[in-house]
Write a protein that holds these residues in place. Structure first.
Motif, mmCIF file in Angstrom:
data_model
loop_
_atom_site.group_PDB
_atom_site.id
_atom_site.type_symbol
_atom_site.label_atom_id
_atom_site.label_comp_id
_atom_site.label_asym_id
_atom_site.label_seq_id
_atom_site.Cartn_x
_atom_site.Cartn_y
_atom_site.Cartn_z
ATOM 1 N N PHE A 92 -3.531 15.044 1.386
ATOM 2 C CA PHE A 92 -4.444 15.233 0.878
ATOM 3 C C PHE A 92 -4.832 16.261 -0.997
ATOM 4 N N ASN A 93 -5.581 15.323 -0.961
ATOM 5 C CA ASN A 93 -6.076 16.068 -2.034
ATOM 6 C C ASN A 93 -5.045 16.120 -3.391
ATOM 7 N N LYS A 94 -3.790 15.039 -3.298
ATOM 8 C CA LYS A 94 -2.354 15.053 -4.435
ATOM 9 C C LYS A 94 -2.205 13.764 -4.421
ATOM 10 N N TYR A 95 -1.377 14.068 -5.687
ATOM 11 C CA TYR A 95 -1.502 11.702 -6.505
ATOM 12 C C TYR A 95 -0.510 11.843 -7.100
ATOM 13 N N ASP A 96 1.230 12.666 -6.459
ATOM 14 C CA ASP A 96 2.179 12.406 -6.567
ATOM 15 C C ASP A 96 2.481 11.405 -5.603
ATOM 16 N N ILE A 97 3.694 10.590 -6.289
ATOM 17 C CA ILE A 97 4.111 9.853 -4.516
ATOM 18 C C ILE A 97 5.174 10.452 -4.122
ATOM 19 N N ARG A 98 4.890 10.027 -2.131
ATOM 20 C CA ARG A 98 5.491 11.166 -1.088
ATOM 21 C C ARG A 98 7.450 10.514 -1.241
ATOM 22 N N ALA A 99 7.739 11.270 -1.033
ATOM 23 C CA ALA A 99 9.120 10.808 -0.105
ATOM 24 C C ALA A 99 9.607 9.948 1.155
ATOM 25 N N ASP A 100 8.900 9.679 1.606
ATOM 26 C CA ASP A 100 8.329 8.651 2.611
ATOM 27 C C ASP A 100 8.259 7.720 2.069
ATOM 28 N N GLN A 101 6.978 7.086 0.698
ATOM 29 C CA GLN A 101 6.767 6.326 0.323
ATOM 30 C C GLN A 101 7.338 6.056 -1.065
ATOM 31 N N LYS A 102 8.401 5.971 -1.140
ATOM 32 C CA LYS A 102 9.459 6.310 -2.119
ATOM 33 C C LYS A 102 10.293 4.662 -1.912
ATOM 34 N N GLU A 103 10.690 4.382 -0.552
ATOM 35 C CA GLU A 103 11.096 2.850 -1.034
ATOM 36 C C GLU A 103 10.244 2.091 -0.526
ATOM 37 N N THR A 104 8.601 2.130 -0.060
ATOM 38 C CA THR A 104 7.899 0.976 -0.599
ATOM 39 C C THR A 104 7.836 0.809 -2.084
ATOM 40 N N ALA A 105 7.645 2.069 -2.620
ATOM 41 C CA ALA A 105 7.223 2.052 -3.903
ATOM 42 C C ALA A 105 8.887 1.452 -4.772
ATOM 43 N N ASN A 106 9.825 1.828 -4.592
ATOM 44 C CA ASN A 106 11.238 0.698 -4.968
ATOM 45 C C ASN A 106 11.164 -0.572 -4.286
ATOM 46 N N THR B 82 0.773 -1.420 0.193
ATOM 47 C CA THR B 82 -0.176 0.127 0.166
ATOM 48 C C THR B 82 0.721 1.410 0.179
ATOM 49 N N ILE B 83 0.492 1.535 -1.017
ATOM 50 C CA ILE B 83 0.882 3.442 -1.271
ATOM 51 C C ILE B 83 -0.220 4.653 0.064
ATOM 52 N N TYR B 84 0.817 5.092 0.702
ATOM 53 C CA TYR B 84 -0.069 7.055 1.102
ATOM 54 C C TYR B 84 -0.261 8.023 0.159
ATOM 55 N N PHE B 85 -1.150 8.517 0.050
ATOM 56 C CA PHE B 85 -0.644 10.527 -0.145
ATOM 57 C C PHE B 85 -1.214 10.942 0.418
ATOM 58 N N SER C 187 -6.230 9.620 6.791
ATOM 59 C CA SER C 187 -5.185 9.676 6.201
ATOM 60 C C SER C 187 -4.639 7.467 5.657
ATOM 61 N N LYS C 188 -5.515 6.900 6.407
ATOM 62 C CA LYS C 188 -5.680 5.581 5.744
ATOM 63 C C LYS C 188 -6.236 5.212 4.476
ATOM 64 N N ASN C 189 -7.408 5.800 4.344
ATOM 65 C CA ASN C 189 -8.189 5.787 2.757
ATOM 66 C C ASN C 189 -7.052 6.971 1.981
ATOM 67 N N ARG C 190 -6.285 7.416 2.018
ATOM 68 C CA ARG C 190 -5.836 8.021 0.785
ATOM 69 C C ARG C 190 -5.012 7.497 0.142
ATOM 70 N N ARG C 191 -4.936 6.534 -0.632
ATOM 71 C CA ARG C 191 -3.768 5.155 -1.062
ATOM 72 C C ARG C 191 -3.773 4.150 -1.700
ATOM 73 N N ASP C 192 -3.109 3.472 -3.165
ATOM 74 C CA ASP C 192 -3.165 2.855 -3.820
ATOM 75 C C ASP C 192 -2.796 1.780 -3.271
ATOM 76 N N GLU C 193 -3.569 0.456 -3.669
ATOM 77 C CA GLU C 193 -3.783 -0.691 -3.008
ATOM 78 C C GLU C 193 -2.522 -1.660 -4.467
ATOM 79 N N VAL C 194 -2.228 -2.454 -4.423
ATOM 80 C CA VAL C 194 -1.108 -2.720 -5.095
ATOM 81 C C VAL C 194 -1.793 -5.143 -5.236
ATOM 82 N N VAL C 195 -3.048 -4.980 -5.654
ATOM 83 C CA VAL C 195 -3.509 -6.352 -5.748
ATOM 84 C C VAL C 195 -3.144 -7.543 -6.657
#
Length: 161
Positions: A62-76, A57-60, A150-158
């Motif tokens: 409010f009102n944004k869709y760019d990958i947050r700096a603190d979420q890039k490690e998870t995305a990587n 899960t990647i979190y975002f 904050s838990k609902n502003r997310r992308d889930e990869v399934v």
């Protein structure tokens, strides 16, 4: 006599409609930042979908869709896992909190899903990826406060079977 019955019925109807409108609350239709008092209101109740195998899960913000700096490690890490398992087909599910209109949130959820898809592809992922937006329709947590939002502003990869 008929006039007094009309006045009585009208009075009863007005009172009933007044009471009915007082008992319902309406959420804000425009996406606005929460006030401090609302953000402390209640503890969110988490929900989940047991039918989907959530890879990450990647979190975002409010009102944004760019990958947050603190979420890039998870995305990587997600990109590395997908590259190592090129046979996996995945779906990126974009979600939003419940503020804003349904139309606005569907578009924002799609932008979030596409943003992660583009990030993964830019990092060498060649897997089959589909995207979908659920907007505010599938919350991970319920509550009218920042903890839930904050838990609902997310992308889930399934994993798609």
């Amino acid at each position: 006599m008929n006039f007094s019955k009309v006045v009585l019925v009208s009075s009863v109807l007005v009172a009933a409609f007044s009471l009915a409108s007082c008992s319902s609350t309406k959420k804000s239709e425009s996406p606005s930042k929460p006030s401090e008092s609302n953000s402390q209101a209640a503890t969110p109740v988490e929900t989940h979908n047991p039918d989907s195998a959530n890879l990450k899960t990647i979190y975002f913000d409010f009102n944004k869709y760019d990958i947050r700096a603190d979420q890039k490690e998870t995305a990587n890490k997600m990109a590395e896992t997908l590259k190592a398992n090129s046979n996996l087909s995945v779906r990126i599910e974009g979600h939003t909190d419940d503020r804003g209109s349904a139309e606005y949130n569907m578009a924002l959820g799609q932008k979030r899903a596409k943003s992660l898809e583009n990030y993964l592809k830019a990092n060498g992922v060649t897997n089959s990826i589909e995207t979908i937006s659920y907007g505010k329709e599938r919350p991970a947590a319920h509550g009218d406060n920042e903890a839930a939002w904050s838990k609902n502003r997310r992308d889930e990869v399934v994993n798609v079977k």
